[in-house]
Design a protein around this motif. Sequence first.
Motif, PDB file in Angstrom:
ATOM      1  N   HIS A 218       2.898   8.034   7.491  1.00 26.36           N
ATOM      2  CA  HIS A 218       3.460   9.474   7.205  1.00 26.36           C
ATOM      3  C   HIS A 218       4.199   9.523   5.745  1.00 26.36           C
ATOM      4  CE1 HIS A 218       2.065  10.551  11.097  1.00 26.36           C
ATOM      5  NE2 HIS A 218       2.998   9.740  11.483  1.00 26.36           N
ATOM      6  N   ARG A 219       4.201   8.575   4.936  1.00 25.23           N
ATOM      7  CA  ARG A 219       4.975   8.781   3.774  1.00 25.23           C
ATOM      8  C   ARG A 219       4.234   8.485   2.346  1.00 25.23           C
ATOM      9  NH1 ARG A 219       9.428   4.361   3.664  1.00 25.23           N
ATOM     10  NH2 ARG A 219       9.598   5.091   1.567  1.00 25.23           N
ATOM     11  N   ILE A 220       3.148   7.598   2.313  1.00 24.35           N
ATOM     12  CA  ILE A 220       2.431   7.657   1.171  1.00 24.35           C
ATOM     13  C   ILE A 220       1.238   6.753   1.150  1.00 24.35           C
ATOM     14  CG2 ILE A 220       3.529   5.289   0.468  1.00 24.35           C
ATOM     15  CD1 ILE A 220       3.516   6.226  -2.478  1.00 24.35           C
ATOM     16  N   ASP A 229     -11.284  -5.234 -16.877  1.00 25.00           N
ATOM     17  CA  ASP A 229      -9.937  -5.285 -17.495  1.00 25.00           C
ATOM     18  C   ASP A 229      -8.895  -4.504 -17.301  1.00 25.00           C
ATOM     19  OD1 ASP A 229     -11.009  -7.889 -18.732  1.00 25.00           O
ATOM     20  OD2 ASP A 229     -12.039  -6.339 -20.068  1.00 25.00           O
ATOM     21  N   VAL A 230      -9.185  -3.352 -16.494  1.00 23.57           N
ATOM     22  CA  VAL A 230      -8.444  -2.453 -16.273  1.00 23.57           C
ATOM     23  C   VAL A 230      -7.752  -2.453 -14.835  1.00 23.57           C
ATOM     24  CG1 VAL A 230      -8.092   0.274 -15.958  1.00 23.57           C
ATOM     25  CG2 VAL A 230      -9.560  -0.756 -17.641  1.00 23.57           C
ATOM     26  N   SER A 231      -6.595  -2.280 -14.579  1.00 25.65           N
ATOM     27  CA  SER A 231      -5.836  -2.071 -13.469  1.00 25.65           C
ATOM     28  C   SER A 231      -5.260  -0.618 -13.261  1.00 25.65           C
ATOM     29  CB  SER A 231      -4.604  -3.268 -13.172  1.00 25.65           C
ATOM     30  OG  SER A 231      -3.934  -2.824 -12.150  1.00 25.65           O
ATOM     31  N   LEU A 232      -5.608  -0.116 -11.922  1.00 25.69           N
ATOM     32  CA  LEU A 232      -4.992   1.313 -11.730  1.00 25.69           C
ATOM     33  C   LEU A 232      -4.409   1.284 -10.335  1.00 25.69           C
ATOM     34  CD1 LEU A 232      -4.808   4.234 -12.501  1.00 25.69           C
ATOM     35  CD2 LEU A 232      -7.065   4.567 -11.320  1.00 25.69           C
ATOM     36  N   GLN A 233      -3.225   1.750 -10.233  1.00 24.76           N
ATOM     37  CA  GLN A 233      -2.459   2.122  -9.179  1.00 24.76           C
ATOM     38  C   GLN A 233      -2.183   3.464  -9.143  1.00 24.76           C
ATOM     39  OE1 GLN A 233       0.833  -0.660  -8.059  1.00 24.76           O
ATOM     40  NE2 GLN A 233       0.626  -1.224 -10.065  1.00 24.76           N
ATOM     41  N   TYR A 234      -2.517   4.303  -7.881  1.00 23.54           N
ATOM     42  CA  TYR A 234      -2.633   5.670  -7.675  1.00 23.54           C
ATOM     43  C   TYR A 234      -1.846   6.014  -6.443  1.00 23.54           C
ATOM     44  CZ  TYR A 234      -3.773  10.636  -8.777  1.00 23.54           C
ATOM     45  OH  TYR A 234      -3.630  11.787  -9.125  1.00 23.54           O
ATOM     46  N   PHE A 235      -0.781   6.809  -6.453  1.00 21.20           N
ATOM     47  CA  PHE A 235       0.225   7.075  -5.303  1.00 21.20           C
ATOM     48  C   PHE A 235       0.069   8.519  -5.183  1.00 21.20           C
ATOM     49  CE2 PHE A 235       1.567   3.703  -8.204  1.00 21.20           C
ATOM     50  CZ  PHE A 235       1.986   2.668  -7.087  1.00 21.20           C
ATOM     51  N   ILE A 236      -0.301   8.747  -3.818  1.00 26.61           N
ATOM     52  CA  ILE A 236      -0.339  10.393  -3.264  1.00 26.61           C
ATOM     53  C   ILE A 236       0.599  10.108  -1.960  1.00 26.61           C
ATOM     54  CG2 ILE A 236      -1.768  11.808  -2.133  1.00 26.61           C
ATOM     55  CD1 ILE A 236      -4.264  10.526  -3.464  1.00 26.61           C
ATOM     56  N   PRO A 237       1.643  11.357  -2.067  1.00 24.58           N
ATOM     57  CA  PRO A 237       2.607  11.428  -1.020  1.00 24.58           C
ATOM     58  C   PRO A 237       1.939  12.140   0.072  1.00 24.58           C
ATOM     59  CG  PRO A 237       2.891  13.013  -2.587  1.00 24.58           C
ATOM     60  CD  PRO A 237       1.845  12.219  -3.150  1.00 24.58           C
ATOM     61  N   ALA A 238       2.359  11.775   1.450  1.00 22.44           N
ATOM     62  CA  ALA A 238       2.134  12.367   2.508  1.00 22.44           C
ATOM     63  C   ALA A 238       2.790  13.839   2.671  1.00 22.44           C
ATOM     64  CB  ALA A 238       2.357  11.705   3.868  1.00 22.44           C
ATOM     65  N   LEU A 239       2.066  14.712   3.155  1.00 19.79           N
ATOM     66  CA  LEU A 239       2.405  16.190   3.274  1.00 19.79           C
ATOM     67  C   LEU A 239       3.599  16.101   4.332  1.00 19.79           C
ATOM     68  CD1 LEU A 239      -0.775  18.333   3.169  1.00 19.79           C
ATOM     69  CD2 LEU A 239       0.960  17.901   1.277  1.00 19.79           C
TER      70      LEU A 239
END
Length: 240
Positions: A218-220, A229-239
């Motif tokens: 219920h948070r993220i 060679d690429v690191s990607l972090q992506y953060f989506i909050p919960a509604l």
Amino acid sequence: MKFRAKIGDTACLNHFTRTSNMIAKLAKTCTLRISPDKLNFILSDKVANGGVGMWCELEQENFFSEFQMEGISAEHNEIYVELTSENLSRALKTAQNARALKMKLTNKQFPCLTVSVDMLSVSSSSRVVTHDIPVKVIPRKLWKDLQEPTVPDADVSIYLPVLKTMKSVVEKMKNISNHLIIEANLNGELNLKIETELVCVTTHFKDLGRPPLDIVNHRIVHFDLLHEDVSLQYFIPALS
């Protein structure tokens, strides 16, 4: 404050271009952080306030044959600039089949990231295509808001299914609903679900293993993607 770099290898140039295209799809504007050993593309909308976040990291030695930078001081040897992601992506699209690409920070009545593409013409002679991408230099006092996000301990961590399959499912679901429910458990099961007044649709994935998708209940949702060679972090909050 100085920065100049060169990509002389075609494979590295294509990889950098693909990364830029990906960033342009994820963020309209982003912050480019330049340090002696890394480049970072950062989107720092406050996740706690309903915004998404992104932290993309590239080891400079894996892409650049030449790399020189001087930060704002010896103590703070970094540079932070804000740019429109699509402008960089569009400039790099001209670099297909290029001999080399150079980037540097310039000041042409306003701060720019100047991208010069060394093209091969039909006659094998060289011609250079130059793009001046406007940037905004971010002052030192604002850097604290542009650091790698800390993630709460996850309730569930799980590997993603084949990304093309997952993308196809989500694109079809978005035609029915603006909201997506993500469910996962410790048994390697992932559900993508949409619910409307008229229909409920769920796609099930099994035997996925763990991690790199972290879910804080219920948070993220925290996507952690590693590719070459690429690191990607992506953060989506919960509604809420």
